[in-house]
Design a protein around this motif. Structure first.
Motif, mmCIF file in Angstrom:
data_model
loop_
_atom_site.group_PDB
_atom_site.id
_atom_site.type_symbol
_atom_site.label_atom_id
_atom_site.label_comp_id
_atom_site.label_asym_id
_atom_site.label_seq_id
_atom_site.Cartn_x
_atom_site.Cartn_y
_atom_site.Cartn_z
ATOM 1 N N MET A 1 0.793 -1.230 0.000
ATOM 2 C CA MET A 1 0.000 0.000 0.000
ATOM 3 C C MET A 1 0.826 1.281 0.000
ATOM 4 N N ALA A 2 2.152 1.201 0.109
ATOM 5 C CA ALA A 2 2.966 2.416 0.260
ATOM 6 C C ALA A 2 2.833 3.369 -0.926
ATOM 7 N N ALA A 3 2.954 2.851 -2.137
ATOM 8 C CA ALA A 3 2.856 3.731 -3.307
ATOM 9 C C ALA A 3 1.447 4.310 -3.451
ATOM 10 N N ILE A 4 0.451 3.497 -3.204
ATOM 11 C CA ILE A 4 -0.938 3.966 -3.284
ATOM 12 C C ILE A 4 -1.156 5.104 -2.294
ATOM 13 N N ALA A 5 -0.704 4.913 -1.059
ATOM 14 C CA ALA A 5 -0.872 5.954 -0.045
ATOM 15 C C ALA A 5 -0.142 7.230 -0.437
ATOM 16 N N GLY A 6 1.049 7.098 -0.998
ATOM 17 C CA GLY A 6 1.799 8.277 -1.430
ATOM 18 C C GLY A 6 1.092 9.043 -2.530
ATOM 19 N N ILE A 7 0.545 8.329 -3.482
ATOM 20 C CA ILE A 7 -0.163 8.985 -4.587
ATOM 21 C C ILE A 7 -1.428 9.675 -4.084
ATOM 22 N N VAL A 8 -2.158 9.021 -3.198
ATOM 23 C CA VAL A 8 -3.375 9.626 -2.638
ATOM 24 C C VAL A 8 -3.034 10.952 -1.965
ATOM 25 N N ARG A 9 -1.961 10.964 -1.172
ATOM 26 C CA ARG A 9 -1.539 12.202 -0.484
ATOM 27 C C ARG A 9 -1.078 13.264 -1.481
ATOM 28 N N GLN A 10 -0.263 12.884 -2.431
ATOM 29 C CA GLN A 10 0.363 13.845 -3.329
ATOM 30 C C GLN A 10 -0.584 14.374 -4.401
ATOM 31 N N ALA A 11 -1.582 13.605 -4.786
ATOM 32 C CA ALA A 11 -2.479 14.024 -5.870
ATOM 33 C C ALA A 11 -3.475 15.091 -5.451
ATOM 34 N N ALA A 12 -3.939 15.029 -4.216
ATOM 35 C CA ALA A 12 -5.016 15.927 -3.779
ATOM 36 C C ALA A 12 -4.747 17.398 -4.082
ATOM 37 N N PRO A 13 -3.601 17.956 -3.711
ATOM 38 C CA PRO A 13 -3.407 19.388 -3.993
ATOM 39 C C PRO A 13 -3.191 19.699 -5.476
ATOM 40 N N LEU A 14 -2.822 18.712 -6.258
ATOM 41 C CA LEU A 14 -2.567 18.941 -7.686
ATOM 42 C C LEU A 14 -3.839 18.931 -8.523
ATOM 43 N N LEU A 15 -4.851 18.215 -8.056
ATOM 44 C CA LEU A 15 -6.066 18.049 -8.850
ATOM 45 C C LEU A 15 -6.957 19.282 -8.812
ATOM 46 N N ALA A 16 -7.507 19.612 -9.963
ATOM 47 C CA ALA A 16 -8.490 20.683 -10.073
ATOM 48 C C ALA A 16 -9.784 20.223 -9.406
ATOM 49 N N PRO A 17 -10.625 21.154 -8.988
ATOM 50 C CA PRO A 17 -11.931 20.748 -8.450
ATOM 51 C C PRO A 17 -12.655 19.860 -9.462
ATOM 52 N N GLY A 18 -13.167 18.741 -8.987
ATOM 53 C CA GLY A 18 -13.835 17.786 -9.876
ATOM 54 C C GLY A 18 -12.878 16.894 -10.632
ATOM 55 N N GLY A 19 -11.585 17.004 -10.330
ATOM 56 C CA GLY A 19 -10.590 16.184 -11.016
ATOM 57 C C GLY A 19 -10.703 14.718 -10.645
ATOM 58 N N LEU A 20 -10.035 13.885 -11.419
ATOM 59 C CA LEU A 20 -10.122 12.439 -11.280
ATOM 60 C C LEU A 20 -8.812 11.864 -10.769
ATOM 61 N N LEU A 21 -8.906 11.029 -9.749
ATOM 62 C CA LEU A 21 -7.795 10.195 -9.312
ATOM 63 C C LEU A 21 -8.200 8.765 -9.620
ATOM 64 N N ALA A 22 -7.459 8.081 -10.480
ATOM 65 C CA ALA A 22 -7.746 6.688 -10.841
ATOM 66 C C ALA A 22 -6.489 5.865 -10.585
ATOM 67 N N LEU A 23 -6.643 4.846 -9.752
ATOM 68 C CA LEU A 23 -5.529 3.982 -9.383
ATOM 69 C C LEU A 23 -5.879 2.543 -9.723
ATOM 70 N N GLU A 24 -4.970 1.842 -10.382
ATOM 71 C CA GLU A 24 -5.158 0.411 -10.556
ATOM 72 C C GLU A 24 -4.574 -0.286 -9.338
ATOM 73 N N VAL A 25 -5.355 -1.162 -8.747
ATOM 74 C CA VAL A 25 -4.919 -1.973 -7.607
ATOM 75 C C VAL A 25 -5.405 -3.396 -7.845
ATOM 76 N N ASP A 26 -4.899 -4.337 -7.057
ATOM 77 C CA ASP A 26 -5.385 -5.704 -7.191
ATOM 78 C C ASP A 26 -6.636 -5.893 -6.350
ATOM 79 N N ALA A 27 -7.346 -6.980 -6.616
ATOM 80 C CA ALA A 27 -8.620 -7.231 -5.942
ATOM 81 C C ALA A 27 -8.453 -7.327 -4.433
ATOM 82 N N ARG A 28 -7.300 -7.831 -3.957
ATOM 83 C CA ARG A 28 -7.084 -7.955 -2.508
ATOM 84 C C ARG A 28 -7.034 -6.599 -1.825
ATOM 85 N N ARG A 29 -6.626 -5.571 -2.547
ATOM 86 C CA ARG A 29 -6.439 -4.252 -1.942
ATOM 87 C C ARG A 29 -7.470 -3.216 -2.376
#
Length: 152
Positions: free
Chosen positions: A96-124
């Motif tokens: 989960m380390a990379a996923i958590a990092g992207i979640v934290r880092q993307a928020a301030p970069l995204l425009a209002p209504g922007g999209l965060l899309a992450l591919e993860v495996d079914a277990r996670r």
């Protein structure tokens, strides 16, 4: 695919692997410039290559980060484990380390209504959705099914 399928003015592709960028550049050079957005390549970990983008300036952040726990390596099919670079597969914190990092880092970069899309495996998938929802910066958090019907 995003450069050609989405209606985007530009695409910034990032990777921590210089080898991955070296493979991607000639592929992007083959894109039909009349139909596809230009692709700019940047080297660095997670969203660090986007650090100089103005806050709120990105319409989307799309990522296929490493999401396999190191201890799960033996469970992977040999075709994956022996072909893909470890850097592209494995992440600390039970995957989960990379996923958590992207979640934290993307928020301030995204425009209002922007999209965060992450591919993860079914277990996670549920854990990743919970992480995104608990960040407090995202709305309409959802897990989608891939073409094989698995949560991603």
């Amino acid at each position: 695919a995003l450069a050609c399928e989405a209606r985007l003015a530009r695409v910034i592709a990032t990777d921590v692997s210089l080898d991955a960028l070296a493979v991607a550049r000639p592929i992007a050079a083959l894109l039909d410039r009349a139909l596809c957005a230009p692709v700019e390549f940047r080297h660095g970990s997670l969203l660090a290559p986007l650090a100089h983008e103005p806050p709120g300036s990105l319409r989307a952040v799309v990522s296929n980060p490493p999401y396999i726990a190191f201890e799960e390596a033996a469970q992977l099919p040999r075709a994956v484990r022996d072909w893909e670079p470890a850097l592209a597969l494995y992440a600390a914190e039970e995957g989960m380390a990379a996923i958590a990092g992207i979640v934290r880092q993307a928020a301030p970069l995204l425009a209002p209504g922007g999209l965060l899309a992450l591919e993860v495996d079914a277990r996670r998938a549920a854990l990743a959705a919970e992480l995104v929802a608990s960040a407090g910066a995202y709305v309409d958090v959802a897990v989608r099914l891939d073409l094989a019907g698995r949560e991603r």
